[in-house]
Design a protein around this motif. Structure first.
Motif, short mmCIF file in Angstrom:
data_model
loop_
_atom_site.label_atom_id
_atom_site.label_comp_id
_atom_site.label_asym_id
_atom_site.label_seq_id
_atom_site.Cartn_x
_atom_site.Cartn_y
_atom_site.Cartn_z
N THR A 57 4.52 -4.19 -6.31
CA THR A 57 3.10 -4.26 -6.69
C THR A 57 3.00 -4.65 -8.15
O THR A 57 3.50 -3.93 -9.03
N ASN A 58 2.38 -5.80 -8.42
CA ASN A 58 2.30 -6.26 -9.81
C ASN A 58 0.95 -5.92 -10.44
O ASN A 58 0.04 -5.40 -9.79
N ALA A 82 0.81 -1.21 0.00
CA ALA A 82 0.00 0.00 0.00
C ALA A 82 0.85 1.27 0.00
O ALA A 82 0.32 2.36 -0.20
N GLY A 83 2.15 1.13 0.17
CA GLY A 83 3.04 2.27 -0.06
C GLY A 83 3.05 2.69 -1.52
O GLY A 83 3.53 3.77 -1.88
N ASP A 84 2.47 1.84 -2.38
CA ASP A 84 2.32 2.15 -3.80
C ASP A 84 0.96 2.77 -4.11
O ASP A 84 0.62 2.93 -5.29
N VAL A 85 0.18 3.09 -3.09
CA VAL A 85 -1.18 3.57 -3.32
C VAL A 85 -1.36 4.97 -2.71
O VAL A 85 -1.13 5.16 -1.52
N MET A 86 -1.78 5.90 -3.53
CA MET A 86 -2.02 7.28 -3.07
C MET A 86 -3.47 7.66 -3.30
O MET A 86 -3.99 7.54 -4.41
N GLY A 97 -17.69 2.07 -5.00
CA GLY A 97 -17.94 3.36 -5.63
C GLY A 97 -16.73 4.25 -5.75
O GLY A 97 -16.86 5.46 -6.00
N MET A 98 -15.53 3.66 -5.61
CA MET A 98 -14.28 4.41 -5.77
C MET A 98 -13.61 3.97 -7.07
O MET A 98 -14.13 3.13 -7.80
N SER A 99 -12.46 4.55 -7.37
CA SER A 99 -11.78 4.17 -8.62
C SER A 99 -10.28 4.07 -8.40
O SER A 99 -9.73 4.59 -7.42
N GLY A 100 -9.60 3.39 -9.33
CA GLY A 100 -8.16 3.24 -9.25
C GLY A 100 -7.52 3.37 -10.61
O GLY A 100 -8.12 3.00 -11.63
N HIS A 101 -6.30 3.91 -10.65
CA HIS A 101 -5.56 4.10 -11.90
C HIS A 101 -4.11 3.66 -11.69
O HIS A 101 -3.48 4.03 -10.69
N VAL A 102 -3.59 2.88 -12.61
CA VAL A 102 -2.22 2.36 -12.49
C VAL A 102 -1.22 3.37 -13.04
O VAL A 102 -1.42 3.96 -14.10
N VAL A 103 -0.12 3.54 -12.29
CA VAL A 103 0.96 4.43 -12.68
C VAL A 103 2.25 3.61 -12.71
O VAL A 103 2.74 3.18 -11.66
N PRO A 104 2.83 3.35 -13.89
CA PRO A 104 4.08 2.59 -13.95
C PRO A 104 5.23 3.38 -13.31
O PRO A 104 5.37 4.58 -13.54
N LEU A 105 6.03 2.69 -12.50
CA LEU A 105 7.19 3.32 -11.87
C LEU A 105 8.46 2.90 -12.60
O LEU A 105 8.59 1.77 -13.05
N GLU A 106 9.39 3.82 -12.66
CA GLU A 106 10.63 3.55 -13.37
C GLU A 106 11.86 3.59 -12.47
O GLU A 106 12.85 2.92 -12.74
N GLU A 107 11.81 4.40 -11.41
CA GLU A 107 13.04 4.65 -10.65
C GLU A 107 12.93 4.33 -9.16
O GLU A 107 13.92 3.92 -8.55
N VAL A 108 11.76 4.52 -8.54
CA VAL A 108 11.69 4.45 -7.09
C VAL A 108 11.05 3.16 -6.60
O VAL A 108 10.40 2.44 -7.36
N LEU A 109 11.21 2.88 -5.31
CA LEU A 109 10.67 1.65 -4.72
C LEU A 109 9.15 1.65 -4.70
O LEU A 109 8.50 0.70 -5.14
N HIS A 110 8.58 2.73 -4.14
CA HIS A 110 7.14 2.84 -4.01
C HIS A 110 6.64 4.14 -4.61
O HIS A 110 7.37 5.13 -4.68
N LEU A 111 5.37 4.17 -5.00
CA LEU A 111 4.78 5.40 -5.53
C LEU A 111 4.98 6.56 -4.57
O LEU A 111 5.40 7.65 -4.96
N ASP A 136 -11.77 10.13 -3.89
CA ASP A 136 -12.23 8.74 -4.08
C ASP A 136 -11.46 8.03 -5.19
O ASP A 136 -11.83 6.92 -5.59
N CYS A 137 -10.40 8.66 -5.67
CA CYS A 137 -9.56 8.06 -6.71
C CYS A 137 -8.24 7.63 -6.09
O CYS A 137 -7.62 8.38 -5.32
N PHE A 138 -7.80 6.43 -6.42
CA PHE A 138 -6.56 5.90 -5.88
C PHE A 138 -5.58 5.64 -7.01
O PHE A 138 -5.91 4.94 -7.98
N TYR A 139 -4.39 6.20 -6.89
CA TYR A 139 -3.33 5.97 -7.87
C TYR A 139 -2.46 4.83 -7.36
O TYR A 139 -2.02 4.84 -6.19
N ILE A 140 -2.20 3.86 -8.23
CA ILE A 140 -1.53 2.62 -7.82
C ILE A 140 -0.23 2.47 -8.62
O ILE A 140 -0.26 2.35 -9.85
N GLY A 141 0.88 2.50 -7.93
CA GLY A 141 2.16 2.34 -8.60
C GLY A 141 2.43 0.89 -8.95
O GLY A 141 2.36 0.01 -8.09
#
Length: 254
Positions: free
Chosen positions: A133-134, A115-119, A149-163, A123-128
Motif C-alpha cells: 500500500t503506497n 485492504a489487509g492494510d486497513v483496520m 463522513g468517515m476518516s482515515g489515518h496512515v500508519v507507517p509499517l516497518e516489519e510486517v507485510l500488512h497492518l 468510522d475511523c480507518f487506520y491504513i498501513g
C-alpha cells in the motif's frame, strides 16, 4: 454488528501463492477442509455468507480481504500492490454491487492498496503504508472515506507485510497487538492487549458479532481474549500461513 460475509473458495493454484514463509507448499485438500471449517465458524456468528467460485488464474484469490474494502456506506475496489493480484478486482466488483448498488468506489493508478492494510475502528480507518500500500493509495482511500463522513489515518509499517498481520480490533476499545504495534502512538488511546512474540501469528484474528475467530494453537493469546469476555472460536489455518495468509484475509465482513 456484521450481517454479511463475502468469501471465495480456494483454487487449486493456491499451492503457488505468494509466500515469504519457508514452510513448503500448502496441501490443497487440507486447505479446503480448513476453509470449510472457517466458514462454519463464521456461520455460528449469525452472518449470511456469499461464497464466490474459485479463480484458477489467481493463486491468492482466496484472500478476498485485499481486493476490496467494505464500509457501512460504500464498497471500495482496491488496487492490490502485487501485480499478480490485480486481475482479482474484476471478479470482486460484481459481488460488491449486490450489496452496495452504485455506491462503489475505486483506487486508481498509480495508487496501490491492499485492504489487509486497513483496520476499521468505528468510522475511523487506520491504513498501513507498506510494501503493498503506497502513499497515493492511502491518500485516495482517505478522500473516499471523507466523502462518506468517515476518516482515515496512515500508519507507517516497518516489519510486517500488512497492518492486520500484527493487529486486530476486537471492538469495545480493545486492540490485540504484536511486535512493532505494541508501542505505536497512533493506538495509545486504545486498550492494547499484547501478544507474546512467540504467538505473533495469532494477532491476525477477527471479531464477528461478539465472537473472536482466531487461529488454533496459541493458548496465551486465546486466554487473554477470553479474559476480556469474548466467546472464542479457533480455526486451523496452517495451510494458509504457508502463503502469508491468516484469519482476517479470507473474508470481507460488513
Amino acid at each position: 454488528m456484521f450481517n454479511y460475509i463475502i468469501a471465495r473458495t480456494p483454487c487449486k493454484a493456491l499451492i503457488d501463492g505468494i509466500s515469504s514463509a519457508d514452510d513448503g507448499k500448502p496441501d490443497y485438500d487440507l486447505a479446503m477442509k480448513q476453509h470449510l471449517a472457517y466458514l462454519d465458524a463464521l456461520r455460528k456468528c449469525g452472518v449470511e455468507i456469499l461464497l464466490l467460485p474459485p479463480l484458477e488464474d489467481y493463486p491468492d484469490s482466496v484472500f478476498v480481504e485485499d481486493p476490496a474494502l467494505c464500509t457501512k456506506h460504500c464498497g471500495i475496489v482496491t488496487r492490490p500492490g502485487a501485480d499478480t493480484r490485480r486481475g482479482e478486482i474484476d471478479s470482486i466488483e460484481p459481488a460488491l454491487r449486490r450489496f452496495y448498488g452504485d455506491k462503489i468506489e475505486h483506487i486508481k493508478a498509480p495508487g496501490t492498496l491492499d485492504a489487509g492494510d486497513v483496520m476499521m475502528v468505528g468510522d475511523c480507518f487506520y491504513i498501513g503504508k507498506s510494501a503493498r500500500t503506497n502513499e497515493e493509495g492511502a491518500s485516495q482511500l482517505i478522500t473516499i472515506l471523507e466523502k462518506y463522513g468517515m476518516s482515515g489515518h496512515v500508519v507507517p509499517l516497518e516489519e510486517v507485510l500488512h497492518l492486520k498481520t500484527g493487529l486486530a480490533y476486537l471492538e469495545n476499545g480493545n486492540l490485540l497487538a504484536a511486535g512493532e504495534f505494541i508501542n505505536k502512538p497512533e493506538f495509545a488511546h486504545l486498550n492494547i492487549i499484547e501478544i507474546p512474540e512467540s504467538e505473533s501469528y495469532a494477532a491476525n484474528c477477527i471479531w464477528v458479532n461478539g465472537t473472536v475467530i482466531m487461529p488454533s494453537g496459541y493458548p496465551a493469546t486465546e486466554s487473554r481474549i477470553r479474559e476480556l469476555g469474548y466467546r472464542v472460536e479457533t480455526v486451523d489455518t496452517s495451510e494458509y500461513r504457508k502463503v502469508d495468509g491468516g484469519v482476517s484475509c479470507m473474508s470481507l465482513r460488513f
